[in-house]
Design a protein around this motif. Structure first.
Motif, short mmCIF file in Angstrom:
data_model
loop_
_atom_site.label_atom_id
_atom_site.label_comp_id
_atom_site.label_asym_id
_atom_site.label_seq_id
_atom_site.Cartn_x
_atom_site.Cartn_y
_atom_site.Cartn_z
N SER A 1 0.81 -1.22 0.00
CA SER A 1 0.00 0.00 0.00
C SER A 1 0.84 1.27 0.00
CB SER A 1 -0.93 0.00 1.21
OG SER A 1 -0.19 0.03 2.42
N GLY A 2 2.17 1.12 0.16
CA GLY A 2 3.05 2.28 0.15
C GLY A 2 3.06 3.05 1.45
N ARG A 3 2.61 2.41 2.53
CA ARG A 3 2.58 3.08 3.83
C ARG A 3 3.69 2.54 4.73
NH1 ARG A 3 -3.40 2.20 5.88
NH2 ARG A 3 -2.96 0.13 4.99
N GLY A 4 4.12 3.36 5.68
CA GLY A 4 5.10 2.91 6.64
C GLY A 4 6.52 3.02 6.12
N PRO A 5 7.48 2.69 6.97
CA PRO A 5 8.88 2.86 6.59
C PRO A 5 9.46 1.67 5.82
CG PRO A 5 8.74 2.12 8.86
CD PRO A 5 7.32 2.25 8.37
N PHE A 6 8.68 0.62 5.62
CA PHE A 6 9.23 -0.61 5.05
C PHE A 6 9.27 -0.53 3.52
CE2 PHE A 6 6.88 -1.70 8.95
CZ PHE A 6 7.94 -2.16 9.72
N ARG A 7 10.31 -1.13 2.95
CA ARG A 7 10.47 -1.21 1.50
C ARG A 7 11.06 -2.57 1.14
NH1 ARG A 7 7.78 2.47 2.29
NH2 ARG A 7 7.91 4.63 1.53
N ASP A 8 10.88 -2.95 -0.13
CA ASP A 8 11.49 -4.18 -0.61
C ASP A 8 13.01 -4.08 -0.53
OD1 ASP A 8 9.08 -5.43 -1.19
OD2 ASP A 8 9.01 -4.63 -3.23
N VAL A 9 13.65 -5.21 -0.23
CA VAL A 9 15.10 -5.25 -0.13
C VAL A 9 15.68 -5.73 -1.45
CG1 VAL A 9 17.07 -6.27 1.07
CG2 VAL A 9 14.97 -5.71 2.34
N GLU A 10 16.63 -4.99 -1.98
CA GLU A 10 17.30 -5.36 -3.22
C GLU A 10 18.80 -5.42 -3.01
OE1 GLU A 10 16.26 -2.95 -6.51
OE2 GLU A 10 14.13 -3.51 -6.52
N VAL A 11 19.41 -6.42 -3.64
CA VAL A 11 20.87 -6.57 -3.59
C VAL A 11 21.37 -6.64 -5.03
CG1 VAL A 11 22.80 -8.01 -2.86
CG2 VAL A 11 20.79 -7.78 -1.38
N GLY A 12 22.11 -5.63 -5.43
CA GLY A 12 22.61 -5.60 -6.79
C GLY A 12 21.51 -5.56 -7.83
N GLY A 13 20.39 -4.90 -7.51
CA GLY A 13 19.28 -4.82 -8.45
C GLY A 13 18.35 -6.02 -8.43
N THR A 14 18.63 -7.01 -7.58
CA THR A 14 17.80 -8.21 -7.49
C THR A 14 16.97 -8.16 -6.21
OG1 THR A 14 19.44 -9.53 -8.68
CG2 THR A 14 17.80 -10.73 -7.39
N HIS A 15 15.67 -8.35 -6.36
CA HIS A 15 14.78 -8.35 -5.19
C HIS A 15 15.08 -9.57 -4.31
CE1 HIS A 15 11.39 -8.01 -2.57
NE2 HIS A 15 10.79 -9.09 -3.06
N LEU A 16 15.34 -9.32 -3.05
CA LEU A 16 15.66 -10.40 -2.10
C LEU A 16 14.38 -10.79 -1.36
CD1 LEU A 16 18.15 -12.01 -1.19
CD2 LEU A 16 18.38 -10.42 0.71
N HIS A 17 13.83 -11.93 -1.70
CA HIS A 17 12.59 -12.38 -1.07
C HIS A 17 12.86 -12.82 0.37
CE1 HIS A 17 9.98 -12.35 -4.63
NE2 HIS A 17 11.07 -12.69 -5.31
N HIS A 18 11.82 -12.68 1.22
CA HIS A 18 12.05 -13.00 2.63
C HIS A 18 12.18 -14.50 2.88
CE1 HIS A 18 7.60 -12.30 2.11
NE2 HIS A 18 7.53 -13.47 2.71
N GLN A 19 11.83 -15.33 1.89
CA GLN A 19 12.05 -16.76 2.09
C GLN A 19 13.54 -17.09 2.18
OE1 GLN A 19 11.13 -19.36 -1.22
NE2 GLN A 19 11.15 -17.65 -2.64
N VAL A 20 14.39 -16.21 1.63
CA VAL A 20 15.84 -16.43 1.73
C VAL A 20 16.27 -16.40 3.19
CG1 VAL A 20 18.10 -15.50 1.14
CG2 VAL A 20 16.24 -15.46 -0.54
N TYR A 21 15.76 -15.41 3.95
CA TYR A 21 16.08 -15.35 5.37
C TYR A 21 15.51 -16.57 6.10
CZ TYR A 21 16.71 -10.45 4.03
OH TYR A 21 17.10 -9.29 3.41
N GLY A 22 14.33 -17.00 5.67
CA GLY A 22 13.72 -18.16 6.30
C GLY A 22 14.52 -19.43 6.10
N ILE A 23 14.98 -19.64 4.89
CA ILE A 23 15.78 -20.84 4.60
C ILE A 23 17.07 -20.82 5.41
CG2 ILE A 23 17.08 -22.04 2.80
CD1 ILE A 23 14.93 -21.06 0.82
N LEU A 24 17.72 -19.66 5.47
CA LEU A 24 18.94 -19.54 6.26
C LEU A 24 18.68 -19.81 7.74
CD1 LEU A 24 20.60 -16.38 4.64
CD2 LEU A 24 21.30 -18.78 4.40
N GLY A 25 17.55 -19.29 8.25
CA GLY A 25 17.21 -19.52 9.66
C GLY A 25 17.01 -20.99 9.97
#
Length: 242
Positions: free
Chosen positions: A43-67
């Protein structure tokens, strides 16, 4: 009986429900928090934004798999006591929630998070919570399986029949009932006896397009069918885009 065998039997019959509760609690809280954050980003509200590394969107499942990888590796390698084992249970629940929240992306190999196909992620999370509640409540299908050869054979037959019923229910498009049927004997029989959803593998294999069963399935499960469960999923996970 060998002491090691006795310990193995004890683990099977009496799982650590306390750790399961820590894991389930972390799973639920992480999923709810993740959906809140992603809806704010959408919705574009709040301070949160998508995380990108080198122009690639980093999905939150990456953090989940690492955890989950870290939690599993530390548990197997060090077998920590309290409170370390509780922290690992929380870390695993955290990782599992982040990973399953993007379950639909595993299947479609594209970003369908807010598409109708993305609803499979919410379904997967609901199923995981249901199974977690059964395990925390102490349900154990292996308890009382017997110790004689005949008892083990009979128990194996019951498990096999129950597995076939659960698989048949899932193939008919009733995933939730099928997964519950894996843990609760004969529950999946209800799904096997009922009409398959028209988009399910069972309907594609068994119902000819011009057959009476195919027509009944389309009438029973129309494409625009909405249920109270769909409204609840929209409330929790957000409304899919068109």
């Amino acid at each position: 009986m060998h002491p090691l065998a006795a310990q193995i039997d004890l683990v099977i019959v009496t799982p650590n429900h306390g750790l399961g509760l820590w894991m389930l609690g972390a799973f639920v809280l992480t999923f709810l928090g993740t959906r809140l954050v992603t809806r704010l980003i959408r919705s574009g509200r709040g301070p949160f934004r998508d995380v990108e590394v080198g122009g690639t969107h980093l999905h939150h499942q990456v953090y989940g798999i690492l955890g989950m990888l870290v939690a599993g590796a530390v548990e197997f390698a060090y077998r920590p006591g309290s409170p370390g084992v509780q922290l690992l249970a929380v870390l695993f629940g955290f990782g599992a929630a982040l990973t399953l929240d993007e379950f639909a992306l595993w299947l479609h190999l594209e970003d369908v998070y807010w598409a109708q196909e993305g609803r499979k992620s919410v379904d997967a999370v609901f199923l995981a919570v249901g199974v977690g509640l059964l395990l925390v409540a102490g349900f154990n299908p292996f308890a009382g399986s017997g110790s004689t050869g005949a008892d083990h054979a009979a128990f194996a037959v019951v498990l096999l029949v129950n597995l076939l019923l659960a698989v048949g229910t899932i193939l008919k498009g009733k995933t939730a009932l099928g997964v519950i049927g894996l843990l609760v004997p004969l529950v999946a029989l209800v799904g096997v006896l009922r009409l398959a959803k028209p988009s399910s593998p069972w309907a594609r294999w068994r119902y000819r397009p011009d057959s009476r069963k195919a027509e009944r399935a389309r009438q029973r499960y129309p494409a625009d069918r909405r249920t109270r469960m769909d409204a609840f999923k929209d409330l929790i996970g957000g409304t899919p885009g068109r």
